[in-house]
Design an enzyme around this catalytic site. Sequence first.
Site, PDB file in Angstrom:
ATOM      1  N   ASP A   1      43.504 -49.924  24.856  1.00 17.62           N
ATOM      2  CA  ASP A   1      44.230 -50.632  26.201  1.00 17.62           C
ATOM      3  C   ASP A   1      45.700 -50.330  25.792  1.00 17.62           C
ATOM      4  O   ASP A   1      46.381 -50.061  26.591  1.00 17.62           O
ATOM      5  CB  ASP A   1      44.387 -51.866  25.540  1.00 17.62           C
ATOM      6  CG  ASP A   1      44.253 -52.912  26.569  1.00 17.62           C
ATOM      7  OD1 ASP A   1      43.643 -53.233  27.780  1.00 17.62           O
ATOM      8  OD2 ASP A   1      45.778 -53.130  26.827  1.00 17.62           O
TER       9      ASP A   1
ATOM     10  N   ALA B   1      43.846 -53.233  30.831  1.00 17.01           N
ATOM     11  CA  ALA B   1      43.735 -51.382  30.799  1.00 17.01           C
ATOM     12  C   ALA B   1      42.207 -51.388  30.204  1.00 17.01           C
ATOM     13  O   ALA B   1      41.257 -50.772  31.307  1.00 17.01           O
ATOM     14  CB  ALA B   1      44.556 -50.382  30.400  1.00 17.01           C
ATOM     15  N   ASP B   2      41.530 -52.354  29.861  1.00 15.18           N
ATOM     16  CA  ASP B   2      40.766 -52.370  29.299  1.00 15.18           C
ATOM     17  C   ASP B   2      39.451 -52.969  29.967  1.00 15.18           C
ATOM     18  O   ASP B   2      38.728 -52.516  30.923  1.00 15.18           O
ATOM     19  CB  ASP B   2      39.652 -52.995  28.110  1.00 15.18           C
ATOM     20  CG  ASP B   2      40.520 -51.983  26.896  1.00 15.18           C
ATOM     21  OD1 ASP B   2      39.731 -50.959  26.626  1.00 15.18           O
ATOM     22  OD2 ASP B   2      40.311 -52.335  25.344  1.00 15.18           O
ATOM     23  N   LEU B   3      39.882 -54.400  30.844  1.00 20.57           N
ATOM     24  CA  LEU B   3      39.155 -55.350  31.437  1.00 20.57           C
ATOM     25  C   LEU B   3      38.746 -54.045  33.085  1.00 20.57           C
ATOM     26  O   LEU B   3      38.189 -54.319  33.774  1.00 20.57           O
ATOM     27  CB  LEU B   3      39.242 -56.357  31.888  1.00 20.57           C
ATOM     28  CG  LEU B   3      39.835 -57.038  30.157  1.00 20.57           C
ATOM     29  CD1 LEU B   3      40.508 -58.463  30.439  1.00 20.57           C
ATOM     30  CD2 LEU B   3      37.944 -57.587  30.100  1.00 20.57           C
TER      31      LEU B   3
ATOM     32  N   GLY C   1      36.766 -51.530  32.485  1.00 18.54           N
ATOM     33  CA  GLY C   1      35.292 -51.821  33.132  1.00 18.54           C
ATOM     34  C   GLY C   1      35.047 -51.565  34.563  1.00 18.54           C
ATOM     35  O   GLY C   1      33.797 -51.796  35.133  1.00 18.54           O
TER      36      GLY C   1
END
Length: 390
Positions: free
Chosen positions: A135, A163-165, A168
């Site tokens: 991230d 960025a991760d969320l 997703g």
Amino acid sequence: MKPLQRFTVLDLTRVRSGPAAVRQFADWGANVIKIEEPGVAADDKPGGSAQFADYQNTHRNKRSITLNLKHPKGKALFMELVKNADVVVENYRPSVKHKLGIDYESLKAVNPRIVYASVSGFGQDGPYVDRPGLDQIAQGISGLMSVTGEPGRGPMRAGIPVADLTAGLFCAIGILIALLEREQSGEGQWVQTSLLQAGLWMMDFQAMRWLMNREVPGQSGNDHPTSSPTGVFPTRNGHMNIAAMGNDIFMRLCKVIGAEELLTDERFLTVPLRAKNRPALNAAIADKTRLKDTEEWIALMNEQGVPCGPILSMDQTFENEQVRHLKMAAPLAHPKLGEISVVGQAVKFSRSEFGDLTPAPERGEHNGAVYTELGIGPEDLERLRQEGVI
């Protein structure tokens, strides 16, 4: 009936970006089978209390099986699962799925209707394809860290794995689009997104400042990058947010705080002038907001339609009356911990509910149930366990 319960999702993900995608399907009723390596995967094992709490939130509503995809029998069992699945989600490094022989083309040969979704750091090809992507690395490359924080303090990461969320969420959106398209074509397809793409998308108007105007945005701290007065202001007992964009709201703000003289000040007559002279304007407003408590100002400003709000810590957030009304702390009955809460869904429907939540499963907790559904009896299951297949 839950809206997605007709779909079966095979979950090969771990850590955050992939699980953030799969959680959307698990919450809305899909049959999600979390496939884990036999033994312990150190980067996805609940350890300390914070990680255990995170794990409960991230992997709720799933069933877990163990399966060794490097073993020929393990791969064969996986392909049996694929035959009746709708979706496979993975967030390996791009080369891993090909080494294991579980890439999209391999699964498509078994089930042409399969929707295969991949989340990576930088994409499935290109010069960064083999780089490990996390991230914070994506935040840096996307430009996010260059606009976060106070001027002169150096780059700053966002306080959440944004960025991760968002990767997703984009993955989940892509899967849903592919499932809708499958209703027309009868075929699945490969859905791809990455932390870098998600980060760039989130840059939005900041990115457009460069793409269209060739303006490199910088850090503006708690102030809005292009509009003033919008930011954090001191009060008698703390701080508050005020967002007085546009001439009409600025006029209302000045009247509420008793600073009508600012309306005729030549430095603040227009939106561009207020942005240009932001430090002086902020200081003048702060002189007024310091005179009352946050709660007083919020009541007065809301009466006059001036956007504002408190700045809360996490405990205060979940005690906030609107947060409680939205039921963003969702109850979950855990077999060991009793009644706990996890983060609720951010979307609501007029008819569909995600209902009662089930706790994140123990590794391999549902081996018996899932493999029985494949027609594997207890003796064969024990043999597979002894052979290191499951």
